[in-house]
Design a protein around this motif. Sequence first.
Motif, short mmCIF file in Angstrom:
data_model
loop_
_atom_site.label_atom_id
_atom_site.label_comp_id
_atom_site.label_asym_id
_atom_site.label_seq_id
_atom_site.Cartn_x
_atom_site.Cartn_y
_atom_site.Cartn_z
N GLN A 164 39.46 48.74 39.49
CA GLN A 164 38.67 47.42 39.41
C GLN A 164 38.99 46.44 38.36
O GLN A 164 38.61 46.71 36.93
CB GLN A 164 36.94 47.42 39.69
CG GLN A 164 36.54 46.31 40.03
CD GLN A 164 34.91 46.59 40.33
OE1 GLN A 164 34.28 47.48 39.86
NE2 GLN A 164 34.39 45.46 41.22
N GLU A 165 39.36 45.29 38.66
CA GLU A 165 39.90 44.50 37.51
C GLU A 165 38.70 43.12 37.72
O GLU A 165 38.61 42.49 38.49
CB GLU A 165 41.18 43.85 37.74
CG GLU A 165 42.06 44.91 37.77
CD GLU A 165 43.65 44.53 37.85
OE1 GLU A 165 43.81 43.16 38.55
OE2 GLU A 165 44.63 45.03 37.78
N PHE A 166 38.27 42.77 36.43
CA PHE A 166 37.36 41.51 36.15
C PHE A 166 38.31 40.64 35.46
O PHE A 166 38.60 40.77 34.39
CB PHE A 166 36.18 42.22 35.38
CG PHE A 166 35.57 43.18 36.20
CD1 PHE A 166 34.32 43.09 36.98
CD2 PHE A 166 35.56 44.57 35.62
CE1 PHE A 166 33.93 44.12 37.58
CE2 PHE A 166 34.93 45.53 36.37
CZ PHE A 166 34.10 45.20 37.24
N GLU A 167 38.41 39.64 36.15
CA GLU A 167 39.03 38.18 35.68
C GLU A 167 38.26 37.34 35.25
O GLU A 167 37.46 36.61 36.09
CB GLU A 167 40.07 37.95 36.60
CG GLU A 167 40.99 36.61 35.94
CD GLU A 167 42.10 36.13 37.17
OE1 GLU A 167 41.52 34.86 37.41
OE2 GLU A 167 42.53 36.81 37.64
N PHE A 168 38.32 36.83 33.97
CA PHE A 168 37.24 35.63 33.26
C PHE A 168 38.29 34.68 32.75
O PHE A 168 39.60 34.85 32.53
CB PHE A 168 36.81 36.43 32.15
CG PHE A 168 35.48 37.30 32.21
CD1 PHE A 168 34.19 37.05 32.24
CD2 PHE A 168 35.77 38.75 32.42
CE1 PHE A 168 33.26 37.86 32.28
CE2 PHE A 168 34.85 39.67 32.74
CZ PHE A 168 33.68 39.37 32.79
N ARG A 169 37.72 33.51 32.81
CA ARG A 169 38.40 32.30 32.58
C ARG A 169 37.72 31.48 31.51
O ARG A 169 36.37 31.62 31.85
CB ARG A 169 38.90 31.41 33.63
CG ARG A 169 40.03 32.13 34.58
CD ARG A 169 40.40 31.30 36.01
NE ARG A 169 41.38 31.84 36.56
CZ ARG A 169 41.86 31.47 37.69
NH1 ARG A 169 41.64 30.31 38.22
NH2 ARG A 169 42.95 32.16 38.48
N PRO A 170 38.18 31.04 30.52
CA PRO A 170 37.59 30.21 29.35
C PRO A 170 37.24 28.94 30.15
O PRO A 170 37.65 28.16 30.74
CB PRO A 170 38.33 30.04 28.35
CG PRO A 170 39.74 29.95 29.10
CD PRO A 170 39.81 31.06 30.31
N SER A 171 35.72 28.60 29.92
CA SER A 171 35.07 27.45 30.53
C SER A 171 34.51 26.57 29.38
O SER A 171 33.93 25.40 29.36
CB SER A 171 33.96 27.65 31.29
OG SER A 171 32.85 28.38 30.91
N GLY A 172 34.74 27.19 27.89
CA GLY A 172 34.41 26.66 27.01
C GLY A 172 34.45 27.73 25.69
O GLY A 172 35.31 28.68 26.00
#
Length: 241
Positions: A164-172
Amino acid sequence: MKKVLATVGIGNATVDTVLASETVRPGETVDAEVRVEGGNAEQEVRHIDLEFETYYHTEDGRREGTVDTARLTDGFTVEPDGSRTIDTAVEIPWGTPLTMGGVDVWLETELDVTGVDPEDKDYLDVQPTDRMQAVFDAAESLGCSLHTAKNEEVPGWGSNRFVQEFEFRPSGGPFRGDLDELELIFDPGPDRLTVRVEVDRRGGLLSEMADTDERKASFTVTTADAGGIERDLRELIERHT
């Protein structure tokens, strides 16, 4: 004739598993009752399997995958219109995916009988462990928001063939402008949580095509101290951006 019909599923025995709670966490133990109801004919149940199932994505589409299987009991006979209840404790495998981002996980109970195997399916609500939640909180504190959570095929990873891969993206936060994505994979156990990290730096087209903007590392979590995990994760990202 009734036995013959039972072998093709007509007048077959049935099974129903009732869990004390369908909201679970990896590593927990949940009380359960497995209720077997006899059909129109006597049937030999060779064994009962409890299978933790999910779906994972491959290059060819979506497949069903087994996280783990537990054999509940050896054989017994179920009489016509008879019943049997088995009290048990179900251990939630450490590798069970979290039900986030549309990921489904269910417990499938299967009777092994001659002919069509009766089965029961119970969907689970799999929540993060305290250590997993602390990692999520640390990523959020660094300005990274969860974008997707999905099961992906990874040949050679293990018997399950997927993670299971959890992908995060910077929003700040401190890495906005330097980071495209932060990908986390959990490898949990009773005493620690290993977090495998892929840092996808923001680069030009050539670096993205060559995958030179991606860096892989890992760190180990032994407590649920989000503050300490945030420091470790920050240092890891800074080393690879």
